[in-house]
Design a protein around this motif. Structure first.
Motif, PDB file in Angstrom:
ATOM      1  N   ASN A   1      20.612  -3.340  -9.967  1.00  0.00           N
ATOM      2  CA  ASN A   1      19.940  -4.083 -11.045  1.00  0.00           C
ATOM      3  C   ASN A   1      18.790  -4.921 -10.493  1.00  0.00           C
ATOM      4  OD1 ASN A   1      21.579  -3.471 -13.526  1.00  0.00           O
ATOM      5  ND2 ASN A   1      23.216  -4.252 -12.211  1.00  0.00           N
ATOM      6  N   HIS A   2      17.923  -4.282  -9.731  1.00  0.00           N
ATOM      7  CA  HIS A   2      16.814  -4.977  -9.087  1.00  0.00           C
ATOM      8  C   HIS A   2      15.732  -5.354 -10.103  1.00  0.00           C
ATOM      9  CE1 HIS A   2      14.364  -6.020  -5.604  1.00  0.00           C
ATOM     10  NE2 HIS A   2      13.342  -5.386  -6.156  1.00  0.00           N
ATOM     11  N   HIS A   3      15.020  -6.449  -9.819  1.00  0.00           N
ATOM     12  CA  HIS A   3      13.861  -6.862 -10.616  1.00  0.00           C
ATOM     13  C   HIS A   3      12.687  -7.119  -9.669  1.00  0.00           C
ATOM     14  CE1 HIS A   3      16.928  -7.483 -13.707  1.00  0.00           C
ATOM     15  NE2 HIS A   3      15.939  -7.445 -14.587  1.00  0.00           N
ATOM     16  N   SER A   4      11.503  -6.716 -10.102  1.00  0.00           N
ATOM     17  CA  SER A   4      10.319  -6.879  -9.277  1.00  0.00           C
ATOM     18  C   SER A   4       9.972  -8.354  -9.106  1.00  0.00           C
ATOM     19  CB  SER A   4       9.127  -6.151  -9.914  1.00  0.00           C
ATOM     20  OG  SER A   4       7.942  -6.396  -9.179  1.00  0.00           O
ATOM     21  N   SER A   5       9.532  -8.704  -7.904  1.00  0.00           N
ATOM     22  CA  SER A   5       9.053 -10.067  -7.656  1.00  0.00           C
ATOM     23  C   SER A   5       7.535 -10.145  -7.820  1.00  0.00           C
ATOM     24  CB  SER A   5       9.427 -10.504  -6.238  1.00  0.00           C
ATOM     25  OG  SER A   5       8.840  -9.639  -5.277  1.00  0.00           O
ATOM     26  N   LEU A   6       6.886  -8.984  -8.072  1.00  0.00           N
ATOM     27  CA  LEU A   6       5.425  -8.938  -8.178  1.00  0.00           C
ATOM     28  C   LEU A   6       4.928  -8.620  -9.581  1.00  0.00           C
ATOM     29  CD1 LEU A   6       4.518  -6.990  -4.909  1.00  0.00           C
ATOM     30  CD2 LEU A   6       4.452  -9.454  -5.285  1.00  0.00           C
TER      31      LEU A   6
ATOM     32  N   ALA B   1       8.949 -13.073 -15.562  1.00  0.00           N
ATOM     33  CA  ALA B   1      10.185 -12.286 -15.556  1.00  0.00           C
ATOM     34  C   ALA B   1       9.871 -10.933 -14.945  1.00  0.00           C
ATOM     35  CB  ALA B   1      10.735 -12.127 -16.965  1.00  0.00           C
ATOM     36  N   GLY B   2      10.439 -10.649 -13.784  1.00  0.00           N
ATOM     37  CA  GLY B   2      10.139  -9.406 -13.084  1.00  0.00           C
ATOM     38  C   GLY B   2      10.605  -8.172 -13.830  1.00  0.00           C
ATOM     39  N   ALA B   3       9.834  -7.105 -13.711  1.00  0.00           N
ATOM     40  CA  ALA B   3      10.175  -5.844 -14.371  1.00  0.00           C
ATOM     41  C   ALA B   3      11.486  -5.283 -13.824  1.00  0.00           C
ATOM     42  CB  ALA B   3       9.050  -4.840 -14.173  1.00  0.00           C
TER      43      ALA B   3
ATOM     44  N   PHE C   1      17.634   0.783  -7.729  1.00  0.00           N
ATOM     45  CA  PHE C   1      16.529   0.604  -6.790  1.00  0.00           C
ATOM     46  C   PHE C   1      16.930   0.986  -5.370  1.00  0.00           C
ATOM     47  CE2 PHE C   1      14.005  -2.303  -4.006  1.00  0.00           C
ATOM     48  CZ  PHE C   1      12.734  -1.856  -4.341  1.00  0.00           C
ATOM     49  N   LEU C   2      16.101   1.831  -4.752  1.00  0.00           N
ATOM     50  CA  LEU C   2      16.222   2.161  -3.330  1.00  0.00           C
ATOM     51  C   LEU C   2      14.952   1.671  -2.642  1.00  0.00           C
ATOM     52  CD1 LEU C   2      17.520   5.873  -3.554  1.00  0.00           C
ATOM     53  CD2 LEU C   2      18.897   3.825  -3.139  1.00  0.00           C
ATOM     54  N   ARG C   3      15.043   0.608  -1.855  1.00  0.00           N
ATOM     55  CA  ARG C   3      13.860   0.049  -1.207  1.00  0.00           C
ATOM     56  C   ARG C   3      13.439   0.896  -0.015  1.00  0.00           C
ATOM     57  NH1 ARG C   3      11.421  -4.967  -0.859  1.00  0.00           N
ATOM     58  NH2 ARG C   3      13.082  -5.936  -2.105  1.00  0.00           N
ATOM     59  N   LEU C   4      12.101   1.163   0.061  1.00  0.00           N
ATOM     60  CA  LEU C   4      11.572   1.954   1.166  1.00  0.00           C
ATOM     61  C   LEU C   4      10.704   1.137   2.116  1.00  0.00           C
ATOM     62  CD1 LEU C   4      10.512   5.246  -0.690  1.00  0.00           C
ATOM     63  CD2 LEU C   4      12.734   4.642   0.302  1.00  0.00           C
ATOM     64  N   THR C   5      10.079   0.069   1.640  1.00  0.00           N
ATOM     65  CA  THR C   5       9.202  -0.738   2.494  1.00  0.00           C
ATOM     66  C   THR C   5       9.487  -2.221   2.298  1.00  0.00           C
ATOM     67  OG1 THR C   5       7.373  -1.151   0.931  1.00  0.00           O
ATOM     68  CG2 THR C   5       7.389   0.980   2.069  1.00  0.00           C
ATOM     69  N   GLY C   6       9.077  -3.010   3.288  1.00  0.00           N
ATOM     70  CA  GLY C   6       9.242  -4.451   3.193  1.00  0.00           C
ATOM     71  C   GLY C   6       8.366  -5.076   2.130  1.00  0.00           C
ATOM     72  N   GLU C   7       7.319  -4.348   1.682  1.00  0.00           N
ATOM     73  CA  GLU C   7       6.422  -4.844   0.634  1.00  0.00           C
ATOM     74  C   GLU C   7       6.972  -4.601  -0.762  1.00  0.00           C
ATOM     75  OE1 GLU C   7       5.358  -2.822   3.187  1.00  0.00           O
ATOM     76  OE2 GLU C   7       4.704  -4.586   4.334  1.00  0.00           O
ATOM     77  N   GLY C   8       8.125  -3.969  -0.856  1.00  0.00           N
ATOM     78  CA  GLY C   8       8.750  -3.799  -2.165  1.00  0.00           C
ATOM     79  C   GLY C   8       8.641  -2.428  -2.779  1.00  0.00           C
ATOM     80  N   VAL C   9       8.028  -1.464  -2.090  1.00  0.00           N
ATOM     81  CA  VAL C   9       7.946  -0.109  -2.636  1.00  0.00           C
ATOM     82  C   VAL C   9       9.312   0.548  -2.568  1.00  0.00           C
ATOM     83  CG1 VAL C   9       6.942   2.196  -2.337  1.00  0.00           C
ATOM     84  CG2 VAL C   9       5.516   0.159  -2.036  1.00  0.00           C
ATOM     85  N   GLY C  10       9.701   1.168  -3.662  1.00  0.00           N
ATOM     86  CA  GLY C  10      11.002   1.815  -3.691  1.00  0.00           C
ATOM     87  C   GLY C  10      11.074   2.867  -4.778  1.00  0.00           C
ATOM     88  N   MET C  11      12.274   3.380  -4.993  1.00  0.00           N
ATOM     89  CA  MET C  11      12.554   4.375  -6.025  1.00  0.00           C
ATOM     90  C   MET C  11      13.453   3.726  -7.062  1.00  0.00           C
ATOM     91  SD  MET C  11      13.299   7.645  -3.473  1.00  0.00           S
ATOM     92  CE  MET C  11      13.303   8.851  -4.797  1.00  0.00           C
ATOM     93  N   HIS C  12      13.148   3.960  -8.357  1.00  0.00           N
ATOM     94  CA  HIS C  12      13.934   3.330  -9.419  1.00  0.00           C
ATOM     95  C   HIS C  12      13.602   3.979 -10.757  1.00  0.00           C
ATOM     96  CE1 HIS C  12      10.343   1.184 -10.891  1.00  0.00           C
ATOM     97  NE2 HIS C  12      10.051   0.961  -9.613  1.00  0.00           N
TER      98      HIS C  12
END
Length: 211
Positions: free
Chosen positions: A119-124, A154-156, A161-172
Motif C-alpha cells: 500500500n505504497h504512496h508516492s512522496s513526490l 497526499a501522495g498518489a 509497489f516494487l521499488r527499483l531505485t533509491g529515487e522512488g522508481v518502481g512497479m505498481h
C-alpha cells in the motif's frame, strides 16, 4: 461567280468564328466563379480511438505452478510496453505496462527489487487535498508545486509497489493508456501488479530496456 465565292467564303468564316466563340464560352466566363461545395471534413475521432489497445495479462498456468520467489526474474520491454515474469528463459506471465513519458523516462538497466510495499504512496506526486479529503488540485509535484491555503499533499497510491531505485522508481498499479505516460515508474494492470508482487522478493532481478 466571284461574288458567290466571296459570300460562301464569308459564310464559312462566320460559322468557324461562331464555333470558336461557342467553345470558348464553355471554358471561360466573366464574373465570379460559381461557388464549389465545401468538402465534408472527416469526422473527429474519439479520444478512446487514439488509445492503443494493449493485450491483457497472459499467464502460462503450467509454468506458474513451478514459479517461486526464489526462481523468478522480471524483464520490462520499453518498446513493447510489456513486462515479463520469467523462469530462466521461459515466460511465466506477460502483462501490459506504461513506462515513463518523455522528460520522465524510466531508467534502463539491471536492477534488483529494493522494497516491497502493498500500500505504497508516492512522496513526490499526488494531489493537494483539504481537511475533508476533497481534492483541490490533482496531479501535482511535491517538489515544484505550492499547496493552496488549507490543503496538504497526499501522495498518489502505488499499490503492490516494487521499488527499483533509491529515487522512488518502481512497479505498481496504474493507468495504462497504451503508451509511456508515467513520471518514471512502471505502471501495471491490477491483476498483473498483484501477480508480479506475489512472485517477487527483495533482491529479485529486474531488467529494463529495449528488449
Amino acid at each position: 461567280m466571284a461574288a458567290n465565292f466571296m459570300r460562301l467564303s464569308m459564310l464559312i468564316r462566320l460559322v468557324l468564328l461562331a464555333a470558336v466563340v461557342s467553345s470558348a464560352s464553355g471554358q471561360f466566363h466573366l464574373g465570379p466563379k460559381p461557388r464549389q461545395p465545401s468538402p465534408t471534413p472527416p469526422p473527429m475521432r474519439k479520444a478512446s480511438d487514439l488509445i492503443r489497445r494493449q493485450e491483457p495479462l497472459k499467464v502460462n498456468q503450467s509454468l506458474l505452478k513451478q514459479a517461486t520467489q526464489n526462481n523468478t526474474r522480471i524483464v520490462v520491454s520499453i518498446p513493447k510496453q510489456r513486462t515479463y515474469l520469467m523462469i530462466g528463459d521461459q515466460v511465466v506471465a506477460d502483462g501490459p505496462v506504461s513506462s515513463g513519458r518523455r522528460g520522465h523516462e524510466t531508467p534502463h538497466g539491471h536492477f534488483n527489487v529494493m522494497e516491497k510495499d502493498p500500500n505504497h504512496h508516492s512522496s513526490l506526486y499526488g494531489d493537494f487535498v483539504d481537511g475533508s479529503g476533497r481534492t483541490v488540485r490533482a496531479g501535482v509535484s511535491a517538489r515544484s508545486d505550492s499547496a493552496p491555503s488549507g490543503t496538504h499533499f497526499a501522495g498518489a497510491s502505488m499499490k503492490w509497489f516494487l521499488r527499483l531505485t533509491g529515487e522512488g522508481v518502481g512497479m505498481h498499479i496504474g493507468i495504462l493508456p497504451g503508451y509511456p505516460a508515467s513520471h518514471g515508474c512502471i505502471r501495471e494492470s491490477v491483476d498483473g501488479a498483484k501477480l508480479f508482487y506475489d512472485y517477487a522478493k527483495v533482491g529479485t532481478p529486474v531488467d529494463v530496456g529495449d528488449f
